[in-house]
Design a protein around this motif. Structure first.
Motif, short mmCIF file in Angstrom:
data_model
loop_
_atom_site.label_atom_id
_atom_site.label_comp_id
_atom_site.label_asym_id
_atom_site.label_seq_id
_atom_site.Cartn_x
_atom_site.Cartn_y
_atom_site.Cartn_z
N PHE A 157 38.96 30.86 45.21
CA PHE A 157 37.97 31.79 45.74
C PHE A 157 36.58 31.34 45.27
O PHE A 157 36.38 31.09 44.08
CB PHE A 157 38.22 33.22 45.27
N GLU A 158 35.64 31.26 46.18
CA GLU A 158 34.29 30.80 45.86
C GLU A 158 33.60 31.69 44.82
O GLU A 158 32.83 31.22 44.00
CB GLU A 158 33.47 30.77 47.15
N PHE A 159 33.89 32.98 44.85
CA PHE A 159 33.22 33.92 43.94
C PHE A 159 33.83 33.98 42.55
O PHE A 159 33.26 34.59 41.66
CB PHE A 159 33.17 35.32 44.56
N VAL A 160 34.97 33.34 42.33
CA VAL A 160 35.60 33.35 41.02
C VAL A 160 34.94 32.28 40.14
O VAL A 160 34.93 31.10 40.48
CB VAL A 160 37.12 33.09 41.13
N GLN A 161 34.39 32.73 39.03
CA GLN A 161 33.70 31.82 38.11
C GLN A 161 34.65 31.20 37.10
O GLN A 161 34.50 30.04 36.73
CB GLN A 161 32.58 32.55 37.39
N ARG A 162 35.62 31.99 36.65
CA ARG A 162 36.54 31.50 35.62
C ARG A 162 37.80 32.35 35.63
O ARG A 162 37.74 33.55 35.88
CB ARG A 162 35.87 31.58 34.25
N VAL A 163 38.94 31.72 35.34
CA VAL A 163 40.21 32.42 35.18
C VAL A 163 40.80 32.02 33.84
O VAL A 163 40.94 30.84 33.54
CB VAL A 163 41.21 32.07 36.31
N ALA A 176 40.39 41.26 47.58
CA ALA A 176 40.88 39.94 47.97
C ALA A 176 41.76 39.34 46.88
O ALA A 176 42.79 38.71 47.17
CB ALA A 176 39.71 39.01 48.28
N LEU A 177 41.38 39.55 45.61
CA LEU A 177 42.18 39.04 44.50
C LEU A 177 43.54 39.73 44.44
O LEU A 177 44.57 39.08 44.25
CB LEU A 177 41.42 39.21 43.18
N VAL A 178 43.53 41.05 44.58
CA VAL A 178 44.79 41.81 44.55
C VAL A 178 45.70 41.37 45.69
O VAL A 178 46.90 41.12 45.48
CB VAL A 178 44.51 43.33 44.61
N SER A 179 45.14 41.22 46.88
CA SER A 179 45.94 40.77 48.03
C SER A 179 46.56 39.41 47.77
O SER A 179 47.74 39.19 48.04
CB SER A 179 45.07 40.70 49.29
N ARG A 180 45.76 38.48 47.25
CA ARG A 180 46.27 37.12 46.98
C ARG A 180 47.38 37.16 45.94
O ARG A 180 48.40 36.48 46.09
CB ARG A 180 45.12 36.24 46.51
N LEU A 181 47.20 37.95 44.88
CA LEU A 181 48.24 38.03 43.84
C LEU A 181 49.54 38.61 44.41
O LEU A 181 50.63 38.09 44.14
CB LEU A 181 47.75 38.87 42.67
N VAL A 182 49.43 39.66 45.19
CA VAL A 182 50.63 40.28 45.79
C VAL A 182 51.31 39.30 46.74
O VAL A 182 52.53 39.15 46.72
CB VAL A 182 50.25 41.61 46.49
N GLU A 183 50.53 38.61 47.57
CA GLU A 183 51.10 37.61 48.48
C GLU A 183 51.83 36.51 47.71
O GLU A 183 52.83 35.97 48.19
CB GLU A 183 50.00 36.97 49.33
N ALA A 184 51.33 36.17 46.52
CA ALA A 184 51.94 35.12 45.70
C ALA A 184 53.17 35.63 44.94
O ALA A 184 53.85 34.86 44.27
CB ALA A 184 50.91 34.55 44.72
N GLY A 185 53.44 36.95 45.03
CA GLY A 185 54.62 37.51 44.38
C GLY A 185 54.38 38.16 43.03
O GLY A 185 55.32 38.53 42.34
N ALA A 186 53.13 38.31 42.65
CA ALA A 186 52.81 38.95 41.36
C ALA A 186 53.07 40.44 41.43
O ALA A 186 52.79 41.08 42.45
CB ALA A 186 51.36 38.69 40.98
N GLU A 187 53.60 40.98 40.36
CA GLU A 187 53.75 42.43 40.22
C GLU A 187 52.64 42.91 39.30
O GLU A 187 52.65 42.65 38.10
CB GLU A 187 55.11 42.78 39.64
N ILE A 188 51.65 43.58 39.88
CA ILE A 188 50.48 44.03 39.13
C ILE A 188 50.77 45.38 38.51
O ILE A 188 51.10 46.33 39.20
CB ILE A 188 49.25 44.12 40.06
N GLN A 189 50.65 45.45 37.18
CA GLN A 189 50.91 46.69 36.47
C GLN A 189 49.64 47.52 36.29
O GLN A 189 49.68 48.74 36.29
CB GLN A 189 51.51 46.40 35.10
N PHE A 190 48.52 46.83 36.14
CA PHE A 190 47.27 47.52 35.83
C PHE A 190 46.11 46.57 36.10
O PHE A 190 46.23 45.38 35.88
CB PHE A 190 47.27 47.96 34.35
N VAL A 191 44.98 47.12 36.56
CA VAL A 191 43.76 46.35 36.75
C VAL A 191 42.63 47.11 36.07
O VAL A 191 42.48 48.32 36.26
CB VAL A 191 43.43 46.18 38.26
N GLY A 192 41.85 46.43 35.28
CA GLY A 192 40.71 47.07 34.61
C GLY A 192 39.61 46.06 34.36
O GLY A 192 39.82 44.85 34.44
N GLU A 193 38.43 46.56 34.06
CA GLU A 193 37.31 45.68 33.75
C GLU A 193 37.23 45.45 32.24
O GLU A 193 37.36 46.39 31.46
CB GLU A 193 36.00 46.26 34.27
N LEU A 194 37.05 44.21 31.86
CA LEU A 194 36.88 43.85 30.45
C LEU A 194 35.47 44.25 30.04
O LEU A 194 34.50 43.84 30.67
CB LEU A 194 37.08 42.35 30.26
#
Length: 105
Positions: free
Chosen positions: A41-47, A67-85
């Motif tokens: 993703f062009e907008f992702v600076q670092r992972v 867009a990130l959540v959609s990509r993770l789900v499409e890749a098969g990730a099970e997301i438990q929680f999303v938060g800002e650091l």
């Protein structure tokens, strides 16, 4: 006593300027399996990967997270929680002091 003004801004703006904004995706399984799917993703600076968490630095989480959540789900990730650091004011201070001391060396 030799003092110098290093930065003036709101705490939120200083955090954003020094560290960007980072979103933490807590995943059920090995986060390293999914990190590469976000890097194009062009907008992702670092992972970064810590335990089963992906820490993604980007400019505008409110607009870019879907867009990130959609990509993770499409890749098969099970997301438990999303938060800002959130960086503490101490982190901001230490980063400013470190940057300032490098400039004066």
């Amino acid at each position: 006593l030799n003092t110098q003004l290093i930065a003036v801004d709101t705490p939120a703006a200083l955090r954003r300027r020094l560290f960007g904004r980072s979103v933490v995706f807590h995943l059920r399984h090995d986060a390293s399996l999914f990190a590469s799917s976000l890097k194009d993703f062009e907008f992702v600076q670092r992972v970064q990967i810590i335990d089963n968490k992906l820490i993604v630095t980007l400019d505008d989480p409110e607009a870019e997270n879907p867009a990130l959540v959609s990509r993770l789900v499409e890749a098969g990730a099970e997301i438990q929680f999303v938060g800002e650091l959130r960086r503490s004011l101490e982190d901001v201070y230490l980063q400013l002091m470190q940057t300032s001391s490098k400039g004066n060396s």
